[in-house]
Every structure is written in structure tokens, then in C-alpha cells.
Design a protein around this motif. Structure first.
Motif, short mmCIF file in Angstrom:
data_model
loop_
_atom_site.label_atom_id
_atom_site.label_comp_id
_atom_site.label_asym_id
_atom_site.label_seq_id
_atom_site.Cartn_x
_atom_site.Cartn_y
_atom_site.Cartn_z
N ARG A 566 0.83 -1.21 0.00
CA ARG A 566 0.00 0.00 0.00
C ARG A 566 0.86 1.26 0.00
NH1 ARG A 566 -4.68 0.06 4.32
NH2 ARG A 566 -5.31 -1.62 2.90
N GLU A 567 2.05 1.21 0.62
CA GLU A 567 2.93 2.38 0.68
C GLU A 567 3.84 2.48 -0.54
OE1 GLU A 567 2.52 0.31 3.24
OE2 GLU A 567 1.25 1.63 4.47
N GLY A 568 3.70 1.57 -1.49
CA GLY A 568 4.48 1.64 -2.70
C GLY A 568 5.81 0.93 -2.65
N ARG A 569 6.06 0.14 -1.63
CA ARG A 569 7.31 -0.61 -1.57
C ARG A 569 7.28 -1.73 -2.60
NH1 ARG A 569 5.52 -0.37 3.60
NH2 ARG A 569 6.54 1.16 4.96
N ARG A 570 8.38 -1.92 -3.27
CA ARG A 570 8.48 -3.01 -4.25
C ARG A 570 8.84 -4.29 -3.50
NH1 ARG A 570 5.88 -3.82 -8.73
NH2 ARG A 570 7.05 -4.91 -10.35
N LEU A 571 7.99 -5.30 -3.61
CA LEU A 571 8.16 -6.54 -2.86
C LEU A 571 8.07 -7.74 -3.80
CD1 LEU A 571 5.76 -5.73 0.12
CD2 LEU A 571 8.25 -5.41 0.07
N ILE A 572 8.44 -8.89 -3.27
CA ILE A 572 8.18 -10.17 -3.94
C ILE A 572 7.24 -10.97 -3.05
CG2 ILE A 572 9.15 -12.34 -4.77
CD1 ILE A 572 11.69 -10.93 -5.46
N ALA A 573 6.11 -11.38 -3.64
CA ALA A 573 5.16 -12.24 -2.93
C ALA A 573 5.46 -13.69 -3.27
CB ALA A 573 3.73 -11.88 -3.32
N TRP A 574 5.40 -14.55 -2.25
CA TRP A 574 5.72 -15.97 -2.42
C TRP A 574 4.55 -16.82 -1.95
CZ3 TRP A 574 10.70 -17.57 -4.09
CH2 TRP A 574 11.67 -16.58 -4.13
#
Length: 709
Positions: A566-574
Motif C-alpha cells: 500500500r505504501e508503494g514498496r516493491r516486494l516479492i510475494a511468495w
């Protein structure tokens, strides 16, 4: 072996013929109905045929497919017999038997051969004993059993009195000079003094006096029956005194008097036994036994030795066997007369390599030697168990970061209860000694069915669990405060997604983190918000890897996708799915979020967090076992630290598959002989048994010697 054909009008008739001809042990190969009635092919050993009673001869076989079958079966059985004879244990010794023979040929004792053959890993049991992997394993096992002085400075930087004892002619005087020379090279001549008690040998004083003159150190003579305390006043405050004692046969009753003279005063004397590597094994055995008995009779300990005349020894294995079995620590090895050059710090690898270099062909190996007259069999058996326990604990200290701290927790449990919490505070402050690289954080809640929260677990540089856990009640409130307190940790495995400010702090410090999340966790993917369950609903879980999970070997299927929060952090979902490798049935499903900047390299941390989950159930099991054992006398925080630490070690060993871990697992399970089927539970039970045994031995050590006499 032969196959014969029998024909009768019915089954009873033909079976009567078979029993009469081949006996009751005959084997029926085939049977069928024929025009003449019933036809049977049967066989028995030729030896049985020789003793069988004569029968009505069977009809001559006609040319028939049944006869061809008989011939073919006969040939196949003969081939099978030949094959079995070639692979029979009598003609092809097993690896453990060959290992015993090899060790015997080298000169090691029968007890050590039995001990090592029992510890031989299953993966090596089918290999030739001289194959490189077997010999490498054997070398490592021998090195691990050989205690040595780690640093020369540890010996020469301690002030006090050192007395060399041993039989005549083993090189005590020369060794005295070598040790004194090394001390002088480090600290100069002022702090050292030489002392001799040898008033029997002609020129004994003069030999040591020459060395003292060369080293520019004073030399003193200690008269017979004169306590060493009377001499100390003349030494002028010397910091390091080395005593060259008179050589005596191990069978001389004056050995006890000599040791008693050295220990009779108020000064503590460090006894070191000098062993001649070229002596016969039975002589060395008797020397060690009698001199240690004399030391105990004088209220002293004799646990260290120096090996002399290493260059004159035809075989070094007998001496190393004795040193290992008696638990002596080797300080130095001497291999010549030059002072001080021909002496070096004992190196276990060098000593073992020298012993193994003298390997004899297995076929000509003599029987392993044993001295049955010096100590009862039951005593040697118990000592063998003690050596295995000592070796196992040393291996665990070397393998598992913080294991020595876990042992310290068990030491606290043996103290009065009023001291538990105070000592526990000091021990918990030492957690940083584990040099942990990361932390596997636990949920901030009480576990189901108990009144305590699972402690957090430290991770070593390889991502494996450390032994000393972190009690939650001693930590700050809030994720960010707790993480900041663990400032040495670069990796954080979170049980739930932390607050935004905590994630910002982790990102600002460029720390490695992963977070387990629920399937309902929402993320942004391709401009739309999705729950993770929906995001991966149609995903093919293509990546597969075998993992250990809660004591089982399963397969982890996974997939991942780059997303935004929601805050715009680039993540990887697993997403990860654990499945039974045989039935493909799903056992568990997990979801995680990790920073995109770390790429997919964080996958190994997902596995680490999965594996650490099993420690909670093991902690509950260990907690209950300890509570029943201590009767409620151990404080709750201390018991929790002990239980979770044991669970962490068991989890560590269960999940690792390298050779060192496999060897420790095997030693642990064989020593405790647990009946648990699940490996993690079996390892936990064995570890608790081992630590309790260690504690019992330490408690026994506080009993007075008179009570044990």
C-alpha cells in the motif's frame, strides 16, 4: 543341489515319494497334473540326498518340456549358489569388520575398534574400508578423539609449578630443558627456575645444571621427603617453576610417595606425565594407570602428558589409543635431543596421519591388543560410554553456536532455586557470544496449551539455529525496538508483517528480512489489488525442492511474483506448498513477502523459517520432560530457556544434511538409544538424555573421594 521328477497317482502318493527320497526339508519347485496322475519337481541339498533312505526308483524321464524346466532350474540354482558363496560374509567381510581389522593392524585397541565400527555412517557401510571417503571419516574420528593443547601461550603464560613425572629413561630432563628454553624465549630468564628431585642417578643434577647454565636460570635440588613449600622461599618469587622428578618404575611403590611429596604442601603443582612413544603398548597402559592412581591417592589430578621419542616409535597408534581412552590431553611432542628445536605443540592431524601411515594389509593384521589385568571390564565399558559422551558434547560445541551457553543454563539449574533468575540474567546477556547473524522471531503471544510465549531463535552465519534462545519477556515492546536491540543481526525472519515504520527502518538499514503473511494479505499487482490466495490461485508451482519440515522429508513447491504494498514498496510475494513426496498430498501452505531488492536469493530463508516452525512443538515436549524431571524446582524462565535451547539444537541437527551433522545425529541417537520414530523428536529425547547424563556426572564430581572409596 539336484532337481528330481516324481510321478504318482495322486498328490498324497507323490509327496510320499518326495519325502522318502529327499526328506522332510525338500523344496517343491513345480507341480502339475499329467496323464499318469500328478507330477512334481523337487530338490534338496546333495548332502541330504547322501543320507536319504533308498526309495522305489522314479520312472525314467521322457523328453518333455517339464524335463527342460528341471534342467534349467538346476542350472539357475547352481548359479545362485555360486553367487551366494562369492558374496557370503565369510568370504567378503563387511566394512565394519574390515575397519576393526585395519585399526588392529595399525595398533589401536579392540575397544576403539568396536566404538568406531558402531559409529560408521550407513552411507559408508557398503564401501571398501580403504576407500578415500572411509579413510577420511576415520581420520576425522580419530582427530576428534585426541585432546591437545590448542595454543602454546596457554601453557607458558600461566604462572605456577609444573612437575614432569614418569618412568626412568623417558626423557624428563631433556623435556624440562626444552620447556624452560621456550619459556625463556617468551619471558626472559628472570621469572623461571629449574628444580630437580633426582638424587638417585649419577650425574642427574649435573645434566640439569648444564642446561640451567646455558639458559642462565637458577637450579635447585629438592631433597627426598622435603615438601616443595620449603623450597619456594628460596626461589625468590619466581613465577614459573619446572620440576624434573626422579624416574621410577610404574610398579615402584615410591611413586605414590613422590607424588605425595609434590602435593604435600600448600602450593598447587601441575602434574604432567611424560610418555615414551617407543615403549610397548602394555607398558604404556600400565604407566598411565599406575601414575594416575598415585596422583589420585595424593589428592591430585594427572590429566596431561607430553609425548617423547616420537621419532623412535615404529607405530604411534598404540600410544594414541591409550591417550584417547584415558582422556589425557597431549601438550607437546618431542622428536629429538636438540634443545629447544626438537619439540612442537601437539597437532592432532599430524599425530593421526603418522599413525595411519603405518597401515598394514588387512589380511595380515594382528589382533588388537588389550590389557585385561589392569582394570575390570565393567570399568572399561563405563569409560567407553564416558568417552563417547565427551566426544559428542565436544562435537556439539563445535557445531552448534551457543551450545556451551546452553550447557551453562543446565549448570544454573543445579543451583538453589533462589539463584536461578539472577544467574539467568547474566547468562542471557551473553547471548551475543553466539555471534548470531540473524533472528527467527516468534509470534508475540502465548503458545496454545501453555502459559509461555515461544522464545526467539538466533541464526548463525549459515542460517542455522543457535543453541541459546532469546526469552520474549526480557525484550523491548514493539517490533522496531526489538529489532534495533539486536543490532548485530543482519537477517530478520518475521512471523507477521511488521508496521510500516519498522519496514522503513529495515529498508533504510538495507537489512535482509522476510515476513510470513496470511493468504488474505492484499498487494498491488499490475495496477489492481489482490489477496495472495487469489493472486496465486491459478499459478503453476513450478519450483520444487526437498526440505525437512517437522521431522518429515517433504517437497516444497513454490511460485513468486513482483508486487507493491500500500505504501508503494516493491516486494516479492511468495507461495509455498509442502507436499508428501509419495502421495503428493498437501501438508501445509504458506505465504511470504520479501524485499524486491533482494531478488529470489531469499528463498533459502523461507526454508529456514519453515524449518524453525518445528521448534515450537519440540519446545513443548522438552518443557514437559524437564518439568517432570525437576519437580518444579527450576524457575519457569530457566526451564523455558533449557527446553527451547534443546529444541533449537534438535531442529538444527534434523534439518542439516552435511557429513558433520549426520555424524553427530548418529552419535547422539546411538548413545541415548531412543525409540522415537520421528527423527526430530528422537534427537530431542536423545539430547535431553545426554544433557541430563552430563549433569549427573558433574553432580557426582562434587561427592567427596572418601565417599567413593
Amino acid at each position: 543341489m539336484s532337481v528330481r521328477r516324481f510321478v504318482g497317482t495322486n498328490s498324497r502318493d507323490v509327496m510320499r515319494q518326495v519325502r522318502a527320497a529327499l526328506g522332510d526339508e525338500a523344496l517343491i519347485v513345480a507341480n502339475r497334473r499329467s496323464d499318469d496322475g500328478v507330477e512334481i519337481l523337487a530338490m534338496a541339498d546333495d548332502a541330504a540326498l547322501d543320507h536319504a533312505e533308498p526309495s522305489p526308483p522314479a520312472p525314467a524321464p521322457a523328453e518333455h518340456p517339464f524335463d527342460a524346466l528341471s534342467e534349467r532350474l538346476l542350472r539357475e540354482m547352481q548359479d545362485m549358489r555360486a553367487l551366494l558363496s562369492r558374496t557370503h560374509p565369510e568370504s567378503a567381510p563387511s566394512t565394519d569388520a574390515s575397519l576393526k581389522a585395519l585399526l588392529a593392524g595399525l595398533g589401536f585397541g579392540a575397544e576403539l575398534g568396536e566404538e568406531l565400527s558402531e559409529a560408521l555412517p550407513a552411507a559408508l557401510a557398503a564401501r571398501d574400508v580403504r576407500d578415500a571417503p572411509v579413510m577420511a571419516w576415520l581420520r576425522d574420528q580419530l582427530i576428534a578423539r585426541l585432546a591437545v593443547l590448542e595454543r602454546e601461550a596457554d601453557f607458558f603464560e600461566q604462572s605456577g609449578i609444573v612437575a614432569l613425572v614418569g618412568p626412568t629413561g623417558v626423557g624428563k630432563t631433556t623435556t624440562t630443558a626444552k620447556l624452560a628454553a621456550r619459556f625463556v624465549m617468551r619471558h626472559g630468564t628472570r621469572p623461571v627456575a629449574l628444580v630437580t628431585t633426582d638424587s638417585f642417578r649419577i650425574g642427574a643434577h649435573e645434566q640439569l645444571r648444564i642446561y640451567a647454565r646455558l639458559l642462565d636460570t637458577p637450579m635447585y635440588a629438592l631433597d627426598q621427603e622435603q615438601p616443595i613449600d620449603e623450597l619456594l622461599g628460596r626461589l625468590g618469587g619466581k613465577q614459573w617453576v619446572i620440576v624434573d622428578t626422579v624416574g621410577m618404575s610404574q610398579r615402584d611403590q615410591r611413586v605414590i610417595e613422590q607424588v605425595d611429596q609434590l602435593q604435600g604442601g600448600g602450593s598447587k603443582v601441575r602434574l604432567v606425565l611424560v610418555l615414551n612413544a617407543a615403549s610397548q603398548p602394555d607398558t604404556l597402559e600400565e604407566v598411565v594407570l599406575r601414575y594416575r592412581q598415585a596422583a589420585r591417592a595424593a589428592g591430585a589430578e594427572l590429566d596431561e602428558c607430553i609425548i617423547t621419542k616420537q621419532d623412535e616409535a615404529g607405530r604411534l597408534a598404540p600410544l594414541l589409543d591409550i591417550v584417547m581412552r584415558h582422556g589425557l590431553r597431549v601438550l607437546f611432542c618431542s622428536h629429538g635431543q636438540r634443545v629447544p628445536e626438537d619439540m612442537a605443540l601437539a597437532d592432532p592431524a599430524t599425530l593421526v596421519d603418522q599413525a595411519l601411515a603405518a597401515a598394514m594389509p588387512t589380511a595380515t593384521a594382528p589382533q588388537a591388543w588389550a590389557v585385561d589385568t589392569l582394570s575390570p571390564r565393567w570399568s572399561r565399558d563405563v569409560l567407553g560410554q564416558g568417552r563417547r559422551l565427551s566426544l559428542l558434547l565436544a562435537g556439539l560445541r563445535k557445531r552448534v553456536a551457543g551450545f556451551a551457553l546452553l550447557e551453562a543454563a543446565w549448570d544454573i539449574a543445579a543451583l538453589p532455586g533462589v539463584l536461578h533468575d539472577r544467574r539467568l540474567e547474566a547468562l542471557a546477556d551473553r547471548a551475543r557470544e553466539q555471534n548470531a547473524l540473524g533472528v527467527a522471531w516468534s509470534p508475540r503471544r502465548a503458545e496454545r496449551g501453555v502459559a509461555w510465549a515461544m522464545p526467539d531463535m538466533a541464526l548463525d552465519a549459515d542460517g542455522r539455529l543457535c543453541a541459546l534462545t532469546l526469552l520474549q519477556h526480557r525484550q523491548n515492546a514493539g517490533w522496531q525496538a526489538r529489532i534495533e536491540a539486536q543490532h548485530q543481526a543482519a537477517v530478520h525472519l518475521l512471523p507477521t508483517l511488521a508496521e510500516a515504520d519498522t519496514l522503513d527502518a529495515l529498508e533504510a538499514e538495507r537489512l535482509t528480512w522476510i515476513s510470513r503473511v496470511s493468504g488474505s494479505q492484499r498487494v498491488e499487482w499490475q495496477g489492481e489489488r489482490h489477496a495472495l490466495t487469489a493472486l496465486f490461485a491459478d499459478s503453476a508451482l513450478a519450483h520444487r525442492e526437498a526440505v525437512r519440515f517437522r521431522g518429515q522429508t517433504l517437497e516444497l513447491y513454490s511460485a513468486h511474483a513482483e508486487v507493491d504494498d500500500r505504501e508503494g514498496r516493491r516486494l516479492i510475494a511468495w507461495v509455498g506448498e509442502l507436499r508428501d513426496p509419495e502421495t503428493a498430498q498437501r501438508v501445509a501452505r504458506r505465504y511470504w513477502l520479501t524485499p524486491a531488492r533482494l531478488g529470489t536469493e531469499t528463498f533459502s530463508l523461507l526454508v529456514t523459517q519453515l524449518q524453525s516452525e518445528g521448534a515450537t512443538a519440540l519446545t513443548k515436549r522438552a518443557w514437559q520432560t524437564l518439568k517432570e524431571a525437576d519437580g518444579g524446582e527450576v524457575s519457569v524462565p530457566l526451564r523455558l530457556l533449557m527446553a527451547s535451547g534443546a529444541a533449537a539444537v534438535a531442529t538444527h541437527l534434523d534439518n542439516a544434511e552435511d557429513e558433520q551433522a549426520q555424524a553427530l545425529r548418529q552419535q547422539l541417537l546411538r548413545l541415548a538409544r531412543t525409540s522415537r520414530k520421528r527423527r526430530d523428536a528422537a534427537l530431542l529425547e536423545a539430547l535431553l538424555h545426554t544433557l541430563m547424563t552430563r549433569d549427573a556426572i558433574r553432580q557426582l564430581g562434587s561427592v567427596s573421594r572418601e565417599a567413593l572409596a
